[in-house]
Write an enzyme that holds these catalytic residues in place. Structure first.
Site, PDB file in Angstrom:
ATOM      1  N   ARG A 123      -0.177  27.426  -4.844  1.00  0.00           N
ATOM      2  CA  ARG A 123      -0.541  27.842  -3.490  1.00  0.00           C
ATOM      3  C   ARG A 123      -1.928  27.049  -3.263  1.00  0.00           C
ATOM      4  O   ARG A 123      -2.594  26.629  -4.448  1.00  0.00           O
ATOM      5  CB  ARG A 123      -1.136  29.582  -3.776  1.00  0.00           C
ATOM      6  CG  ARG A 123       0.066  30.222  -3.508  1.00  0.00           C
ATOM      7  CD  ARG A 123       0.416  30.376  -2.176  1.00  0.00           C
ATOM      8  NE  ARG A 123       1.342  31.413  -1.780  1.00  0.00           N
ATOM      9  CZ  ARG A 123       2.579  31.133  -1.925  1.00  0.00           C
ATOM     10  NH1 ARG A 123       3.246  29.916  -1.967  1.00  0.00           N
ATOM     11  NH2 ARG A 123       3.585  32.075  -1.439  1.00  0.00           N
ATOM     12  N   GLU A 126      -4.346  26.955   5.046  1.00  0.00           N
ATOM     13  CA  GLU A 126      -3.142  26.276   5.757  1.00  0.00           C
ATOM     14  C   GLU A 126      -3.235  27.390   7.225  1.00  0.00           C
ATOM     15  O   GLU A 126      -3.618  28.577   6.891  1.00  0.00           O
ATOM     16  CB  GLU A 126      -1.935  26.933   5.041  1.00  0.00           C
ATOM     17  CG  GLU A 126      -1.982  26.018   3.673  1.00  0.00           C
ATOM     18  CD  GLU A 126      -0.502  26.482   2.911  1.00  0.00           C
ATOM     19  OE1 GLU A 126       0.396  27.037   3.309  1.00  0.00           O
ATOM     20  OE2 GLU A 126      -0.382  26.135   1.789  1.00  0.00           O
ATOM     21  N   HIS A 145       3.454  22.687   3.326  1.00  0.00           N
ATOM     22  CA  HIS A 145       4.361  23.885   2.679  1.00  0.00           C
ATOM     23  C   HIS A 145       5.966  23.940   2.906  1.00  0.00           C
ATOM     24  O   HIS A 145       6.095  25.071   3.330  1.00  0.00           O
ATOM     25  CB  HIS A 145       3.652  25.029   3.389  1.00  0.00           C
ATOM     26  CG  HIS A 145       3.523  26.144   2.076  1.00  0.00           C
ATOM     27  ND1 HIS A 145       2.617  27.403   1.890  1.00  0.00           N
ATOM     28  CD2 HIS A 145       4.547  26.705   1.290  1.00  0.00           C
ATOM     29  CE1 HIS A 145       3.031  28.081   1.095  1.00  0.00           C
ATOM     30  NE2 HIS A 145       3.959  28.048   0.744  1.00  0.00           N
TER      31      HIS A 145
HETATM   32  C1  DGY Z   1       7.187  31.126  -1.372  1.00  0.00           C
HETATM   33  O1  DGY Z   1       8.311  31.574  -1.717  1.00  0.00           O
HETATM   34  O2  DGY Z   1       6.194  31.694  -2.195  1.00  0.00           O
HETATM   35  C2  DGY Z   1       6.871  29.855  -0.710  1.00  0.00           C
HETATM   36  O3  DGY Z   1       5.697  29.228  -0.889  1.00  0.00           O
HETATM   37  C3  DGY Z   1       7.213  29.952   0.628  1.00  0.00           C
HETATM   38  O4  DGY Z   1       6.296  30.963   1.199  1.00  0.00           O
END
Ligand code: DGY
Length: 332
Positions: A239, A268, A286
């Site tokens: 993240r 983001e 992402h």
């Molecule tokens: C997740 O599944 O956490 C991916 O980052 C997509 O949101």
């Protein structure tokens, strides 16, 4: 009468069709990220919501939607959801783990390799028409095979990354995790548990796979980057916010580390402007879990959870990946 649900972002049509067989469904075909007010308004009269990691869900929102009984995300990461607030209001929450593990690990590897071998940097050079001759060190980068892999966060995805490194590329694996793995799991990848400092100092390629939380905010900043080898790379598929993007851009620009691969960012879909101007970073929007089969599997798992969560018949199946099953106390 069918229950009513809101699908908060556009998802694959096969899953919407399936949901329509069970529920009255309102969808977000424009695929905009709704403001809290708009989301609260659209949730009026809805029993369930299918969300992604882009919708913040907290107690204030939940208090405005008293009819809501279940929120199911198609994402694995759920740092956008206040799960205790859901539980306190009897709202079931389920995320969608496991189904994206291998696809995300594949992508982590792709980013790491692209960064180490300077794939996008050299492609931009070629597209700009600057390739006039072969030279012995043209875009010479770092090897992956035999290099030391450092995995920060040895959950499911971290282990899948470690497995690829150890088995596919003969990489010695160092890892750091909140808790040490069982010796039998470590033996699977020949992984060695080290402190965070040792991981940054010892690895040739660091891959970050820790969930985002207040504790992991800026877990990787100037001090950690300084510990790394100048030839090393860092890849973030976890993240944004786990890495201090401004500090990373500086470390890339001044040669503290060689290169980086980033799929996630602090704000983001905005990207820190300094990252956009340093050449030695591979940037993707992402998409680590974005293979079509996996995105379908993620949507289907969210649908499985929602269908089960809103099925009050005695003996109905339980939502397979709910995080607070206790709110269904009446059914357990
Ligand atoms: C997740 O599944 O956490 C991916 O980052 C997509 O949101």
């Amino acid at each position: 009468m069918k229950s009513a649900i809101l699908v908060c972002r556009r998802i694959l049509p096969a899953t919407v069709e399936r949901l329509r067989r069970h529920f009255e469904v309102e969808t977000n075909d424009a695929d905009d990220v709704w403001s809290r007010d708009e989301l609260a308004e659209r949730l009026q009269g809805k029993d369930g919501a299918l969300i992604t990691s882009t919708q913040p869900i907290d107690g204030v929102l939940l208090d405005r939607c008293p009819q809501l009984r279940a929120i199911c995300s198609l994402s694995t990461g759920y740092n956008n959801v206040d799960v205790p607030a859901c539980t306190a209001r009897g709202v079931l929450f389920a995320n969608a783990p496991d189904v994206l593990t291998e696809t995300t690990a594949d992508f982590g590897f792709a980013l790491m390799m692209a960064a180490a071998r300077r794939v996008t940097e050299s492609e931009h050079f070629l597209r700009r028409g600057e390739w006039t001759k072969w030279t012995v060190d043209l875009f010479a980068g770092a090897d992956i095979h035999g290099a030391t892999l450092g995995v920060l966060g040895m959950g499911r995805i971290g282990r899948a990354v470690a497995r690829r490194g150890a088995r596919g590329f003969d990489m010695p694996v160092l890892y750091h995790n909140r808790s040490r793995l069982e010796p039998s799991v470590e033996a699977e990848f020949g992984a060695r548990y080290v402190s965070r400092d040792e991981l940054f100092a010892g690895a040739d390629h660091v891959v970050i796979v820790v969930p985002y939380s207040a504790e992991s905010h800026h877990l990787v900043g100037a001090a950690e980057l300084k510990r790394m080898k100048p030839t090393a790379t860092i890849t973030n598929i976890a993240r944004g916010g786990v890495v201090d993007d401004a500090a990373l851009a500086r470390a890339l620009r001044d040669g503290t580390i060689a290169a980086a691969g980033l799929d996630v960012f602090e704000d983001e879909p905005s990207v820190h402007p300094d990252l956009l101007t340093v050449p030695n970073v591979v940037l993707t929007p992402h998409i680590a879990s974005a293979s079509l089969p996996t995105r379908l599997a993620m949507s289907e798992l969210a649908a499985d959870n929602l269908i089960a969560a809103l099925d009050d018949r005695p003996g109905a199946p339980l939502p397979p990946t709910a995080l607070n099953l206790e709110v269904l106390g009446r059914r357990l």
